[in-house]
Design an enzyme around this catalytic site. Structure first.
Site, PDB file in Angstrom:
ATOM      1  N   CYS A 114       0.813  -1.233   0.000  1.00  0.00           N
ATOM      2  CA  CYS A 114       0.000   0.000   0.000  1.00  0.00           C
ATOM      3  C   CYS A 114       0.840   1.273   0.000  1.00  0.00           C
ATOM      4  CB  CYS A 114      -0.953   0.012   1.189  1.00  0.00           C
ATOM      5  SG  CYS A 114      -2.102  -1.348   1.141  1.00  0.00           S
ATOM      6  N   HIS A 248      -3.132   7.350   2.071  1.00  0.00           N
ATOM      7  CA  HIS A 248      -3.564   6.021   1.630  1.00  0.00           C
ATOM      8  C   HIS A 248      -4.926   5.745   2.265  1.00  0.00           C
ATOM      9  CE1 HIS A 248      -3.937   1.868   0.884  1.00  0.00           C
ATOM     10  NE2 HIS A 248      -3.634   1.477   2.111  1.00  0.00           N
ATOM     11  N   ASN A 278     -10.056   0.097   0.004  1.00  0.00           N
ATOM     12  CA  ASN A 278      -8.594   0.152   0.005  1.00  0.00           C
ATOM     13  C   ASN A 278      -8.079  -0.427  -1.313  1.00  0.00           C
ATOM     14  OD1 ASN A 278      -5.862  -0.254   0.379  1.00  0.00           O
ATOM     15  ND2 ASN A 278      -6.043  -1.104   2.436  1.00  0.00           N
TER      16      ASN A 278
HETATM   17  N1  ACO Z   1     -18.325  -7.984   9.693  1.00  0.00           N
HETATM   18  C1  ACO Z   1     -18.737  -8.264  10.944  1.00  0.00           C
HETATM   19  N2  ACO Z   1     -17.868  -8.566  11.936  1.00  0.00           N
HETATM   20  C2  ACO Z   1     -16.566  -8.605  11.643  1.00  0.00           C
HETATM   21  C3  ACO Z   1     -16.077  -8.340  10.342  1.00  0.00           C
HETATM   22  C4  ACO Z   1     -17.016  -8.033   9.348  1.00  0.00           C
HETATM   23  N3  ACO Z   1     -16.670  -7.752   8.074  1.00  0.00           N
HETATM   24  N4  ACO Z   1     -14.741  -8.441  10.359  1.00  0.00           N
HETATM   25  C5  ACO Z   1     -14.371  -8.758  11.608  1.00  0.00           C
HETATM   26  N5  ACO Z   1     -15.476  -8.864  12.384  1.00  0.00           N
HETATM   27  C6  ACO Z   1     -15.575  -9.195  13.812  1.00  0.00           C
HETATM   28  C7  ACO Z   1     -14.380  -9.994  14.295  1.00  0.00           C
HETATM   29  O1  ACO Z   1     -14.568 -11.378  14.033  1.00  0.00           O
HETATM   30  C8  ACO Z   1     -14.414  -9.699  15.792  1.00  0.00           C
HETATM   31  O2  ACO Z   1     -15.386 -10.517  16.376  1.00  0.00           O
HETATM   32  P1  ACO Z   1     -15.180 -11.151  17.859  1.00  0.00           P
HETATM   33  O3  ACO Z   1     -15.042  -9.963  18.777  1.00  0.00           O
HETATM   34  O4  ACO Z   1     -16.409 -11.959  18.044  1.00  0.00           O
HETATM   35  O5  ACO Z   1     -13.907 -11.948  17.746  1.00  0.00           O
HETATM   36  C9  ACO Z   1     -14.913  -8.263  15.856  1.00  0.00           C
HETATM   37  O6  ACO Z   1     -15.519  -7.994  14.564  1.00  0.00           O
HETATM   38  C10 ACO Z   1     -13.819  -7.246  16.126  1.00  0.00           C
HETATM   39  O7  ACO Z   1     -12.703  -7.527  15.274  1.00  0.00           O
HETATM   40  P2  ACO Z   1     -11.447  -6.577  15.208  1.00  0.00           P
HETATM   41  O8  ACO Z   1     -10.500  -7.122  14.187  1.00  0.00           O
HETATM   42  O9  ACO Z   1     -10.908  -6.315  16.573  1.00  0.00           O
HETATM   43  O10 ACO Z   1     -12.166  -5.261  14.668  1.00  0.00           O
HETATM   44  P3  ACO Z   1     -11.557  -3.832  14.406  1.00  0.00           P
HETATM   45  O11 ACO Z   1     -12.356  -2.810  15.054  1.00  0.00           O
HETATM   46  O12 ACO Z   1     -10.065  -3.823  14.610  1.00  0.00           O
HETATM   47  O13 ACO Z   1     -11.805  -3.633  12.835  1.00  0.00           O
HETATM   48  C11 ACO Z   1     -10.573  -3.760  10.776  1.00  0.00           C
HETATM   49  C12 ACO Z   1     -11.242  -4.538  11.914  1.00  0.00           C
HETATM   50  C13 ACO Z   1     -11.623  -2.972  10.045  1.00  0.00           C
HETATM   51  C14 ACO Z   1      -9.905  -4.773   9.849  1.00  0.00           C
HETATM   52  C15 ACO Z   1      -9.514  -2.805  11.360  1.00  0.00           C
HETATM   53  O14 ACO Z   1      -8.699  -3.483  12.278  1.00  0.00           O
HETATM   54  C16 ACO Z   1      -8.641  -2.181  10.312  1.00  0.00           C
HETATM   55  O15 ACO Z   1      -9.088  -1.467   9.455  1.00  0.00           O
HETATM   56  N6  ACO Z   1      -7.323  -2.386  10.395  1.00  0.00           N
HETATM   57  C17 ACO Z   1      -6.368  -1.802   9.505  1.00  0.00           C
HETATM   58  C18 ACO Z   1      -6.352  -2.590   8.274  1.00  0.00           C
HETATM   59  C19 ACO Z   1      -5.564  -1.922   7.203  1.00  0.00           C
HETATM   60  O16 ACO Z   1      -5.474  -0.731   7.137  1.00  0.00           O
HETATM   61  N7  ACO Z   1      -5.016  -2.731   6.327  1.00  0.00           N
HETATM   62  C20 ACO Z   1      -4.416  -2.298   5.178  1.00  0.00           C
HETATM   63  C21 ACO Z   1      -3.041  -1.806   5.374  1.00  0.00           C
HETATM   64  S1  ACO Z   1      -2.390  -1.431   3.876  1.00  0.00           S
HETATM   65  C22 ACO Z   1      -1.852  -2.801   2.942  1.00  0.00           C
HETATM   66  O17 ACO Z   1      -0.676  -2.956   2.800  1.00  0.00           O
HETATM   67  C23 ACO Z   1      -2.792  -3.793   2.348  1.00  0.00           C
END
Ligand code: ACO
Length: 321
Positions: A114, A248, A278
């Protein structure tokens, strides 16, 4: 007079097919409400089965060349930032070069996931200011739909396909326009936070994306903020002198977290995450193009681009457009 790398044109391309959160909720256990609240994403574009990363890159490049008033024969460097190349080799950039009709100089891919566009912009800047190229096409192009695990609700809701491109040219008469400073960083110790579990030498397969989302989130806010401050410090520019922030587009909560941490006015932050998701290396030039074409970013504005991605990699580029 010293050479400077001046951004003379920007263009972008999004595939026709739009996939909404509601559509995803039919495939995995998720909801529009969850995705919007946790990420700000409402929809994303997905490439057609017969569209390759190079096709997206070429569409964006043609528009960037038009905006710059340049022809393919003026270009002597093509860099494609991508983590989703057409093939293992040759470089996607080689195909883009040929398709566009660029017949001089080098073309190569750059892999920083990214952060790829920011890394590619910094690389092109170094070629241009050293007189090793005159005019570069710097492209971020991705088809993440091909490496996303469509069964994994934690990742498949986040990504989309697309491409963005800029033309940057070496000029002696640039005045205060051009790339002013860049800052790049990699820390391979965080390799396992975000990776694809396939590749030619390890598995002889393409693999699927794996991510420890909440850990990446924490790293993103900290390192993106740090990179922005470092790029400004290197140029002796205060953060409040920046006209537009073009980050980004990973997650609206990351954009908001960085703005809060640095005290940035959110109206100065270009956000396309709701409609693009993304798009990895494509997201910064896509956002730059949107805000240029809608008239927000004007010639002479000071723009700070920043990103974090797999590696982990992160960086920032300060440019007077
Ligand atoms: N729908 C419903 N529930 C979901 C989903 C979904 N799509 N995805 C995860 N959950 C659930 C999980 O299973 C978890 O459930 P549990 O508590 O029963 O175990 C709960 O939601 C919380 O999960 P977290 O991972 O802690 O949720 P968080 O608030 O951190 O959000 C997210 C997740 C959106 C992925 C966030 O962490 C994020 O955006 N992180 C950064 C990701 C990013 O920027 N990546 C790209 C970097 S750039 C590259 O190089 C590709």
């Amino acid at each position: 007079m010293a050479l400077r790398s001046v951004l003379t044109g920007v263009g972008s391309y999004l595939p026709e097919r739009v996939v909404t959160n509601a559509e995803l909720a039919k495939r995995v256990d998720t909801s529009d409400e969850w995705i919007v609240e946790r990420t700000g994403i409402r929809e994303r574009h997905i490439a057609a089965d017969d569209q390759r990363t190079s096709d997206l890159a070429c569409e964006a490049s043609v528009k960037a060349l038009q905006a710059a008033g340049r022809d393919a024969k003026d270009i002597d460097l093509v860099i494609v930032a991508t983590a989703t190349p057409d093939l293992t080799f040759p470089a996607t950039a080689a195909r883009v070069q040929a398709e566009l009709g660029v017949t001089q100089g080098a073309a190569f891919d750059l892999q920083a996931v990214c952060s790829g566009f920011v890394f590619a912009l910094a690389t092109a800047d170094n070629f241009l200011v050293r007189g090793q190229a005159k005019a570069a096409l710097v492209i971020g192009a991705e088809t993440f739909s091909r490496i996303v695990d469509w069964e994994d609700r934690g990742t498949c809701v986040l990504f989309g396909d697309g491409a963005g491109a800029v033309v940057i040219e070496a000029r002696e008469d640039a005045g205060d326009r051009g790339v002013i400073s860049t800052f790049l960083r990699t820390d391979g110790r965080m390799h396992d936070l975000l990776y694809v579990d396939g590749g030619p030498s390890q598995t002889q397969s393409v693999g699927k994306l794996k991510m420890v989302g909440n850990a990446v989130f924490r790293q993103a806010v900290e390192h993106i903020s740090g990179a922005m401050l470092e790029a400004c410090a290197r140029a002796n520019v205060a953060l409040d002198e920046v006209d537009w922030f073009v980050p980004h587009q990973a997650n609206q909560r990351i954009l908001d977290g960085v703005s809060r941490k640095l005290g940035i006015d959110v109206d100065k932050v270009v956000s396309t995450v709701a409609l693009h998701g993304n798009t990895s290396a494509a997201s910064v030039p896509l956002a730059l193009d949107v805000a240029t074409r809608d008239g927000r970013i004007k010639k002479g504005d000071l723009v700070l681009m920043e990103a974090l991605g797999g590696g982990l990699t992160w960086g920032a580029a300060l440019v007077r457009v």
